[in-house]
Design an enzyme around this catalytic site. Sequence first.
Site, mmCIF file in Angstrom:
data_model
loop_
_atom_site.group_PDB
_atom_site.id
_atom_site.type_symbol
_atom_site.label_atom_id
_atom_site.label_comp_id
_atom_site.label_asym_id
_atom_site.label_seq_id
_atom_site.Cartn_x
_atom_site.Cartn_y
_atom_site.Cartn_z
ATOM 1 N N GLU A 48 0.817 -1.214 0.000
ATOM 2 C CA GLU A 48 0.000 0.000 0.000
ATOM 3 C C GLU A 48 0.852 1.267 0.000
ATOM 4 O OE1 GLU A 48 -2.519 -3.256 1.886
ATOM 5 O OE2 GLU A 48 -0.458 -2.547 2.086
ATOM 6 N N PHE A 115 -12.034 -6.894 13.815
ATOM 7 C CA PHE A 115 -10.969 -7.399 12.961
ATOM 8 C C PHE A 115 -10.568 -6.348 11.928
ATOM 9 C CE2 PHE A 115 -9.713 -9.706 9.022
ATOM 10 C CZ PHE A 115 -8.511 -10.218 9.491
ATOM 11 N N GLN A 116 -9.290 -6.062 11.862
ATOM 12 C CA GLN A 116 -8.701 -5.086 10.954
ATOM 13 C C GLN A 116 -9.304 -3.685 11.119
ATOM 14 O OE1 GLN A 116 -8.559 -6.680 6.902
ATOM 15 N NE2 GLN A 116 -6.587 -7.631 7.385
ATOM 16 N N LYS A 165 -17.700 -0.058 5.775
ATOM 17 C CA LYS A 165 -18.118 -1.047 4.774
ATOM 18 C C LYS A 165 -19.626 -1.020 4.545
ATOM 19 C CE LYS A 165 -17.569 -5.929 3.513
ATOM 20 N NZ LYS A 165 -16.957 -7.231 3.902
ATOM 21 N N MET A 487 24.485 8.169 2.441
ATOM 22 C CA MET A 487 24.460 9.477 3.083
ATOM 23 C C MET A 487 24.821 9.377 4.557
ATOM 24 S SD MET A 487 24.254 12.677 2.678
ATOM 25 C CE MET A 487 23.354 13.137 1.195
#
Length: 588
Positions: A48, A115-116, A165, A487
């Site tokens: 993502e 959940f999630q 949802k 760096m």
Amino acid sequence: MTGKHLVLQTLKKKGVKYIFGYTGGAIMPIFDEMDKIGDFNFIMARHEQGAAFMAQGISRASLSTDTPQIGVCLTTSGPGAMNLATGIADAYMDSVPLVAITGQVATGVIATDAFQESDVVGVMMPICKQTYMPLCADDIELMVHEAFYVATTGRGGPVVLDIPKDVQDQKVSDDYSFDANTFRPYLPGFFYHPTPEREPLQRAIQLINRSERPIMFCGHGIINSNAGKLLQKFAEKVNIPIAFTLHGLSALPSDHRLSLGMMGMHGTVEANKAIMEADLLISFGMRFDDRVTGKLNEYARNADVIHVEIDPSEIDKNVGTTVAINADVYRTLHVLVNDPMLTYKPRRRWFESIADFRQVMAEDLKEEIDSGVGENNRLLMKSIVHNLSQLSGGKDLIVPDVGQHQMMAARFYSYQTENSWFASGGAGTMGVSLPMAIGVKMARPDERVWSISGDGGFQMNIQELGTIMEHQIDIKILIFNNGHLGMVRQWQTLFFDRRYAGTPMKSPDYGLIAQAYGIPYRKVEKTEEIIPALQYAIDNQGAIVLEFICDPSEVILPMVPAGGGFEDMIVKRPIPREPSTNNNGEDS
């Protein structure tokens, strides 16, 4: 009419063609609807975070096209949404508009640790311009329209919509109506594009006309407002040299007679010394961050400051102004270019001084670039970038990662195409190059795109080779492999007694990885191989990976130490001391 249909219908009205993302349970209704209607090109990132950087790429690269697009990313709830956070914070720091749409658990189980489930609105609020959570389908269309408005007006930035949802599947009420043509959001003034007021403009003109040693600053605001050509006209009209922030690069040709190159921590000697000697600073669309100014109490002590900036919160935040102009830089430059009161001055002594500043490192840099190899007979990044610039004529699109190679690409590529440099600046996020290059290529498919990474940054989002493979995206991928986080190693060399703690790293066999993704590969270890390899990449139809084995001891100079001022600028590499050793007696 359902919520999921309204989301996609509104995106279509906004001209969205590409959606980047990753599906999951809480966003499945929108994905299912998207598949049914078939109006979008969905690009499935392999992570993502990659989707957020792809969305950034398309937003940034399309600014200078006839059809600007706002990047849109679409992910599920919980870990899917949280994986966007770094890309969204990066866009916020660099004022890049994008719209992130995330799924959320159903309204009935929000705040139950379902959940999630994660608090997307709470997490994203400090790192974006605005967050939304529609709690019924009737709210969705308005919120999507407002999200695009907020993302693109005033100082650009990311906006997040977190949609439960059940709201995605919910039908609108029987009396639902929304007219996009009459949509006028009621929002604070800083979301708008203010026009410059006459009184501060007149005071600015007076300062410009009487100055003997002026210097102009070009920041990201010039790029974001498509004001590069106006900036060039204005600079030529008043005969004032220009220095660039990291994000200001490519606003006008790098070899223009008035260009001093990049300023700041790794800027050119001529830019930084001119700032120290100037009697007037004219700043367009930049925020005077610490990498640009160094020690604030020593910064341009004898100069008046004109600051043109669309975001009022940036004015007088770090550097005090003599004249503050809270306005869009395009509109301001348009007024200045056409103002008859501005006069041309030769300023011969000033330009002679700048020519002297430029000679401080000129011979050493030329010798390094021409040799192409460092202490260990390995390749120098600055030489590779210089050769790429020569071969491409400076006309290609460059997407660096973050680190030493990024500064090499900023300094030694001669940008000739407006808006052709796309870097992570404020957040300095490693791993941006590969996914952002995908978005850049989607925005400008007819132009050649180079993704340039160090071995550290490349491995952070290496999985996006899968996206390139699946969609057959023509990106030229350069890996500058010096076996270290370059760096940080440079800082350890200069300031930590050469204790290389946490910087050495081993790489996988990039040739085998490229082969696994069906992408041609070539390793380059000798200077005489650089130009043929780059030409091979140019001639190759499709993606290609070139790995350059680079000298880990190479440094990018000049360098202003952290917390130091421009008077502390390091222009010569110190004589190396014996390296420290670890407990096994090996180089650490």
